[in-house]
Design an enzyme around this catalytic site. Structure first.
Site, PDB file in Angstrom:
ATOM      1  CG  PHE A 113     -10.234   6.016   7.316  1.00  0.00           C
ATOM      2  CD1 PHE A 113     -10.290   7.254   6.694  1.00  0.00           C
ATOM      3  CD2 PHE A 113      -8.997   5.561   7.777  1.00  0.00           C
ATOM      4  CE1 PHE A 113      -9.139   8.012   6.527  1.00  0.00           C
ATOM      5  CE2 PHE A 113      -7.843   6.325   7.621  1.00  0.00           C
ATOM      6  CZ  PHE A 113      -7.912   7.538   6.994  1.00  0.00           C
ATOM      7  CD  GLN A 233      -2.287  -1.789   6.712  1.00  0.00           C
ATOM      8  OE1 GLN A 233      -2.051  -0.782   7.372  1.00  0.00           O
ATOM      9  NE2 GLN A 233      -3.436  -2.415   6.770  1.00  0.00           N
ATOM     10  CG  HIS A 235      -1.281   2.794   2.551  1.00  0.00           C
ATOM     11  ND1 HIS A 235      -1.891   3.408   1.488  1.00  0.00           N
ATOM     12  CD2 HIS A 235      -1.912   3.238   3.658  1.00  0.00           C
ATOM     13  CE1 HIS A 235      -2.850   4.195   1.947  1.00  0.00           C
ATOM     14  NE2 HIS A 235      -2.885   4.101   3.267  1.00  0.00           N
ATOM     15  CG  LEU A 245       0.325   7.190   3.211  1.00  0.00           C
ATOM     16  CD1 LEU A 245       0.245   5.711   2.907  1.00  0.00           C
ATOM     17  CD2 LEU A 245      -0.141   7.455   4.621  1.00  0.00           C
ATOM     18  CD  GLU A 248      -7.917   3.590   4.337  1.00  0.00           C
ATOM     19  OE1 GLU A 248      -6.828   3.006   4.421  1.00  0.00           O
ATOM     20  OE2 GLU A 248      -8.945   3.197   4.874  1.00  0.00           O
ATOM     21  NE  ARG A 281      -4.874   1.626   5.276  1.00  0.00           N
ATOM     22  CZ  ARG A 281      -4.306   2.375   6.195  1.00  0.00           C
ATOM     23  NH1 ARG A 281      -3.300   1.905   6.888  1.00  0.00           N
ATOM     24  NH2 ARG A 281      -4.739   3.582   6.416  1.00  0.00           N
ATOM     25  CG  HIS A 346       1.294   1.998   5.729  1.00  0.00           C
ATOM     26  ND1 HIS A 346       1.831   3.270   5.771  1.00  0.00           N
ATOM     27  CD2 HIS A 346       0.117   2.081   6.390  1.00  0.00           C
ATOM     28  CE1 HIS A 346       0.997   4.085   6.421  1.00  0.00           C
ATOM     29  NE2 HIS A 346      -0.038   3.380   6.815  1.00  0.00           N
ATOM     30  NE  ARG A 381      -2.131   0.385  10.958  1.00  0.00           N
ATOM     31  CZ  ARG A 381      -2.379   1.595  10.438  1.00  0.00           C
ATOM     32  NH1 ARG A 381      -3.398   2.323  10.857  1.00  0.00           N
ATOM     33  NH2 ARG A 381      -1.593   2.097   9.502  1.00  0.00           N
TER      34      ARG A 381
END
Ligand SMILES: Cc1cc2nc3c(=O)[nH]c(=O)nc-3n(C[C@H](O)[C@H](O)[C@H](O)COP(=O)(O)OP(=O)(O)OC[C@H]3O[C@@H](n4cnc5c(N)ncnc54)[C@H](O)[C@@H]3O)c2cc1C
Ligand code: SF4
Ligand code: FES
Lengths: 608, 294
Positions: A113, A233, A235, A245, A248, A281, A346, A381
Site C-alpha cells: 500500500f 485527506q 483520495h 472510492l 488504493e 495520497r 476522504h 494518513r
C-alpha cells in the site's frame, strides 16, 4: 432516563470495538447509534488493514512509516502504541471469523500500500471494511451487547465548570428516530464518541451521507478542543460522478494512472520518481489536479486509472468489488477500459483531541475512530491505517472507560497542554450561532449527574420544539452552500484568498441557519429534523477546518498553501487547536511529541 | 475536451505513426476513440428515448400514521430533472431537497454497501443507489418493500428481519483458536472461495421481501438468515459439532424445508448471492446429517 456503565455513541468499527472491550471488562455497555450498526460507514472501506505480521516486518518499521507518512505531525506515543498493538488486534478479528483473503498455506494475504515499506496490508477482497464491520457486529450480538439503533444523539451532558479540565461527562441526550421521543442517557463510567467522519462538509466526498461530524461538533461545544482540523485527506481515486472510492488496492496491485495524453504522469512528470502511483495520497492527488489544471486531464475533469494489464483472474480474486463499483456508478467495465478518477474528500486526520487511552480533557468523555485525533495520522494518513486505528484505540477507550487500569497517558490534552496562543485574522468575526444555555457557563453549579442530564434533555427539547414549530427556510440550501464553498475553496490546493472567501460564505451560512425550520410536523421518523441538526454540526466542523487551514502557514502533508509551499519545521511542528470559547473559536497550539519508545523521530524530507 | 488537448494528441500521434508497428499507446488511443464514439452514440440514443424535457416522473408512495392528510396511503408525483448516471436515490434526494422535505427514506453510503435503501421500484426489489434511472421505464413507481410494515413513506420496520438474522446465531464459533494470540487460524483458499459469496450480504432485506413463503409464514427464517447460517456452517474453521448445531437450527419447522425454490430471492439480491443454491445445499447437508443419526 436510561442508565448504563458505558455508553458508546456510534456503532461503526470504532464503536463496536469499544463496546466489546468495555464488555470484556465487565461493564454494562450500550451502543447508541443513528444507523443500525451494519449500516455504518466502516462497511465501505475497501483496501485493507495494516499490521506487521510477517518475518521481515516489525512494529517499529510500521511506526516509522506512519510517522514519516504523517509528515511529522503525529504524536509518537500514539504511533508506537498503535503499531505495537495492531498485530494482536488484527489476528483477533481473524479469530472472530473475519473472512480475510488467503495465501496458499492458509495464512492471511497481505499486499503493498502507498507509503508502506513492507507489504503489510491485510485484506478481504476489496471489501475489507464490510467484513470487518459485520464480524465485529456479530461479536457484539454474541455478547448480547445492548444496541439502541436509529437513535440520534443530539448533545452531551457535561457539568458546567468554567475550566473544561474540571468538567465531567455524565451522559448524553438521544432522540429515538422512530418515535420522536427525546431521552436522557446516564453513563456511570463514561461516554465514548465514535461517530465517524465529516465528509459531508464537502460536496465531492467518498463518505456516507451520515458522516456529518456530529461527535466532533458535540465534543467541541462541550469544551473538548478540536485538533488539526485543517488536515483533510483527499483520495486520488474517486469516481468523478459520485465520489465513490476506487480503492488504493488497485494501485497496490499495480494499477497505472494516465493523463489525457496517455502519459504515465506519476513517473514521466516526476511527481514521485521512486514510488510512482504508490506515493502517498496527498502526492498523487496534487499530481492529478496539476495535470487536470494544466490541461492534460480528460474532459477537463479527471484522469484514467488502468488495471486491465493485471489480468482478469487477479482482478476477480482481489479487486472484484472495484469492477462492480465502476460498472454500477460510472458505467465502465474495468476489465475492458480504464476507469475515470479524480481526487475527493476522504478522511479527517483531525478531530476531537484525546490521549492514547481515548480520553478527552473532560473526564468521562472519550473519542475513538475517525471522530478522534489521538494524533496518529498527523498531516497525512497512510492507506490501511484507519481500520487498525479503530481496533487499537477503540479497544483502549472501551477498557479505560470500563475501569481497566491503563498506564497514565503520555499525550497531554486540554488547555494545560497549550504551548502558545495562536492568531489568525479572519475576514469576518466567526462568532457563533446559538451559543445558548445548552453550553457551559457557570462554575460547577450543576454537577449532580441526574440534574446535569435532565438539564441537557430540557435544552434539547426546547431546541427541537423550536425547530419543529417555527417557520423558516429548509436546511438543505444551507448545507449545499457549505459543501460548495468548502469544495471550491478549501480543497487540495489552498490559497489565503479562497480560504477567506470560504470563511465569509460560512459566516453567511451561519446567519442563514438561524432561520432554518423543519417543515415536516411529524414525530415519526422525521429525517428532516435529523438532517437539520446535522447541518448545524457540519457548519461547526467546516469552520474549524477553514480556520485551521488559514492558521497553518506552511505546506505539510495534505495541507498545501499557495503562499507557503514548503514545510517549515522550525515553526510548525505543532498541532492547531480550536477551543469553543462561548462559540467564538479560540485558536492555540500544542507541541508535537516526537519521542518514541525506541528512539526519537527525526523529521526527514519526504521524497518518493 | 479543449482544443489544446486535441492538438497535443494529434501531435504525438504523428510522431508515433512513423514506425510501422502500432505502439501500445497508439492502440490504447485508437481503442479509446472508438469507445468514446460508442459512448457518445449511446448517450445520444439514451437522451432521445428518455424524455424530451429531460425530466423523469416519479410516483412515490406516501404514508405517515401521524400527520393528517397522510394517514391514507397515496402516491405523490415528482418531476425531477434527469442527468446521465442519475440513480433512483439521486432522484429521491432531489425531490426531497427541492420539493418536499418531509419525504422520508433511508440511505447513507450511496454505494451499495450499507443496505439501507432497498425499495420496491416498478414492481421489483432493488437498491435505490445502485439503480440507474435510465434503465427504468417511466414513470418510475417507488414503494416501500412489500410484506414489511411501513413506518412512514418508504421506511419499513426492519425489526422482524433483524430478529430472523439473530435467530441463526450469526457469529463465528471456532472449536479452538490458536493459543498464540499472534497466530492466525488457517483457512484454505478453496474454503474461503466457498463461503465468499455468502459473506457479502448487506442486510438490505430485499430477498425477504420478495419471498412468497416468507410473506405467508411469518416465522420462516427467510433467505438472508439461512444464507447467514450457510456462511458459518460451511466455514472449515468452525468444528463439526458446531456445524451439527447450525444444521439443527435451520432444519427446524420454519427453516430450510419451507423454501420452494422459486428463486425470487436470488433474482433480487443486489449482491448476487446465490441464495437459493445455498438453501438447497443446506437441505442436502441436513439430509446427510440425518442419515448419520439413523
Ligand atoms: C470509501 C472508504 C474507504 C475506506 N477504505 C479504507 C481502507 O481500506 N483501510 C482503512 O484503514 N481505512 C479506510 N477508510 C477509512 C475508514 O474506513 C474510516 O475512517 C473508518 O471506518 C471510520 O470508522 P468509525 O467507526 O470511526 O466511523 P463509522 O464507521 O462512520 O461509524 C460512525 C457511527 O456513528 C454513528 N453516528 C454518527 N453520528 C451519530 C449521532 N449523532 N448519534 C448516534 N450515532 C451517530 C453512525 O450511526 C455510525 O454507526 C475508508 C473510508 C472510506 C469512506
Ligand atoms: S441476501 Fe442479498 S437481498 Fe438478502 S439481505 Fe442480503 S444482500 Fe439483501
Ligand atoms: S445507500 Fe447504502 S446501500 Fe444504497
Amino acid at each position: 432516563m436510561y442508565e448504563h456503565d458505558v455508553i458508546v455513541v456510534g456503532a461503526g468499527g470504532a464503536g463496536l470495538r469499544a463496546a466489546i472491550a468495555a464488555d470484556e471488562e465487565g461493564a454494562d455497555v450500550a451502543l447508541v447509534t443513528k444507523l443500525h450498526p451494519v449500516r455504518s460507514h466502516t462497511g465501505a472501506a475497501e483496501g485493507g488493514i495494516n499490521a506487521a505480521l510477517r518475518d521481515g516486518d516489525s512494529w517499529d518499521l510500521h511506526a516509522y512509516d506512519t510517522m514519516k507518512g504523517s509528515d511529522y505531525l503525529a504524536d509518537a506515543p500514539a504511533v508506537d502504541t498503535f503499531a505495537k498493538s495492531a498485530p494482536e488486534e488484527v489476528i483477533q478479528i481473524e479469530h472472530w471469523g473475519m473472512p480475510f483473503s488467503r495465501e496458499d498455506d492458509g495464512r492471511v494475504s497481505q499486499r503493498p500500500f502507498g507509503g508502506m515499506s513492507f507489504p503489510r496490508t491485510t485484506y478481504a477482497g476489496a471489501e475489507t471494511g464490510h467484513h470487518l464491520l459485520h464480524t465485529m457486529y456479530e461479536q457484539a450480538v454474541k455478547r448480547g451487547i445492548e444496541v439502541y439503533d436509529e437513535w440520534y444523539v443530539t448533545n452531551l451532558a457535561v457539568t458546567d465548570h468554567e475550566d473544561p479540565e474540571d468538567r465531567e461527562c455524565h451522559g448524553c441526550v438521544a432522540y429515538d428516530i422512530k418515535s420522536g421521543e427525546l431521552h436522557g442517557f446516564r453513563a456511570n463510567n463514561g461516554v465514548i464518541l465514535a461517530t465517524g467522519g465529516l465528509g459531508q462538509a464537502f460536496d465531492h466526498t467518498t463518505n456516507a451521507v451520515a458522516n456529518t461530524g456530529d461527535g466532533c461538533a458535540m465534543a467541541y461545544r462541550a469544551g473538548a478542543p478540536m485538533e488539526d482540523m485543517e488536515m483533510i485527506q483527499f483520495h486520488p481515486t474517486t469516481l468523478p460522478s459520485t465520489g465513490v472510492l476506487i480503492s488504493e488496492g488497485v494501485r497496490g496491485e499495480g494499477g497505472i494512472l494516465y493523463n489525457g495524453d496517455e502519459e504515465r504522469f506519476m513517473f514521466e512528470y516526476g511527481y514521485a520518481n521512486n514510488d510512482g502511483e504508490l506515493a502517498s495520497r496527498d502526492v498523487v492527488s496534487r499530481a492529478e489536479l496539476t495535470e487536470i489544471n494544466e490541461g492534460r486531464g480528460i474532459e477537463e475533469e479527471y484522469v484514467d486509472l488502468d488495471m486491465r494489464h493485471l489480468g482478469e483472474d487477479r482482478i476477480l480474486d482481489r479487486l472484484e468489488n472495484i469492477l462492480h463499483l465502476a460498472e454500477d456508478f460510472e458505467g465502465v467495465d474495468g476489465l475492458d477500459e480504464p476507469m475515470p478518477v479524480k481526487p475527493g474528500q476522504h478522511y479527517a486526520m483531525g478531530g476531537v483531541e484525546c490521549d492514547e487511552n481515548g480520553e478527552t480533557c473532560i473526564s468521562g468523555l472519550y473519542a475513538a475512530g475517525e471522530t478522534a485525533c489521538v494524533s496518529l495520522h498527523g498531516a497525512n494518513r497512510l492507506g490501511g491505517n484507519a481500520l487498525p486505528e479503530l481496533l487499537v484505540f477503540g479497544a483502549r477507550a472501551g477498557w479505560h472507560a470500563a475501569g481497566k487500569d491503563m498506564k497514565t497517558a503520555e499525550i497531554g490534552t486540554g488547555p494545560s497542554a497549550k504551548s502558545e496562543d495562536g492568531a489568525v485574522e479572519p475576514p469576518v468575526e466567526p462568532g457563533a450561532i446559538d451559543a445558548s444555555s445548552e453550553d457551559v457557563v457557570a462554575d460547577g453549579a450543576a454537577v449532580e449527574p441526574t440534574a446535569v442530564i435532565e438539564n441537557a434533555v430540557e435544552n434539547e427539547r426546547e431546541r427541537v420544539e423550536t425547530l419543529l414549530e417555527e417557520d423558516g427556510i429548509n436546511h438543505a440550501n444551507v448545507r449545499a452552500d457549505v459543501q460548495e464553498t468548502m469544495t471550491q475553496n478549501v480543497n487540495v490546493f489552498r490559497e489565503e484568498e479562497s480560504l477567506n472567501d470560504a470563511l465569509r460564505d460560512l459566516r453567511e451560512a451561519r446567519k442563514e441557519y438561524e432561520n432554518v425550520a423543519v417543515s415536516d410536523p411529524s414525530r415519526t421518523y422525521n429525517t428532516d429534523l435529523i438532517h437539520t441538526i446535522e447541518t448545524r454540526n457540519i457548519l461547526d466542523v467546516a469552520e474549524a477546518i477553514t480556520l485551521g487551514a488559514l492558521a497553518r502557514e506552511e505546506f505539510r502533508g495534505a495541507h498545501w498553501r499557495a503562499e507557503h509551499q514548503e514545510r517549515k519545521d522550525d515553526e510548525w511542528i505543532k498541532h492547531t487547536m480550536l477551543a469553543w470559547n462561548d462559540g467564538t473559536p479560540e485558536l492555540y497550539y500544542k507541541p508535537v511529541n516526537l519521542e518514541g519508545d525506541e528512539e526519537d523521530y527525526e523529521p526527514k524530507e519526504r521524497s518518493y | 475536451m479543449s482544443t489544446q488537448i486535441e492538438q497535443q494528441e494529434t501531435e504525438t500521434e504523428q510522431e508515433e505513426q512513423e514506425p510501422d508497428v502500432e505502439s501500445p499507446g497508439e492502440r490504447r488511443r485508437a481503442e479509446k476513440r472508438e469507445r468514446e464514439a460508442e459512448r457518445q452514440a449511446q448517450r445520444e440514443t439514451e437522451e432521445a428515448t428518455l424524455d424530451d424535457e429531460e425530466t423523469v416522473l416519479l410516483k412515490v408512495f406516501r404514508y405517515d400514521p401521524e400527520v393528517e392528510g397522510k394517514q391514507e396511503p397515496r402516491f405523490d408525483d415528482f418531476r425531477v430533472p434527469f442527468h446521465k448516471g442519475m440513480t433512483v436515490l439521486d432522484a429521491l434526494i432531489y425531490a426531497r431537497d427541492e420539493y418536499d422535505s418531509s419525504l422520508t427514506f433511508r440511505h447513507s453510503c450511496r454505494q451499495a454497501v450499507c443496505g439501507s435503501d432497498a425499495l420496491f421500484v416498478n414492481g421489483s426489489q432493488m437498491l435505490g443507489c445502485k439503480t440507474q434511472l435510465a434503465d427504468l421505464e417511466s414513470p418510475v413507481r417507488i414503494e416501500p418493500l412489500p410484506h414489511q410494515e411501513v413506518v412512514k413513506d418508504l421506511v419499513v420496520d426492519m425489526e422482524h428481519f433483524y430478529d430472523q438474522m439473530h435467530a441463526v446465531e450469526p457469529y463465528f464459533d471456532a472449536d479452538e483458536t490458536p493459543e498464540d494470540e499472534l497466530e492466525e487460524q488457517r483457512q484454505s483458499r478453496e474454503n474461503r472461495e466457498k463461503v465468499k459469496m455468502s459473506t457479502r450480504c448487506i442486510w438490505c432485506g430485499a430477498c425477504m421481501s420478495s419471498c412468497n413463503i416468507a410473506a405467508g409464514d411469518n416465522e420462516y427464517l427467510g433467505p438472508a438468515a439461512i444464507n447467514k447460517a450457510y456462511r458459518f456452517a460451511m466455514d472449515e474453521r468452525e468444528g463439526e459439532d458446531r456445524k451439527q448445531e447450525r444444521l439443527r437450527i435451520i432444519e427446524q419447522e420454519h427453516g430450510v424445508w419451507r423454501c420452494q425454490t422459486q428463486f425470487s430471492c436470488t433474482e433480487v439480491c443486489p449482491k448476487d448471492i446465490p441464495l437459493t443454491e445455498h438453501i438447497q445445499e443446506l437441505k442436502r447437508e441436513a439430509v446427510k446429517n440425518n442419515l448419520k443419526f439413523w
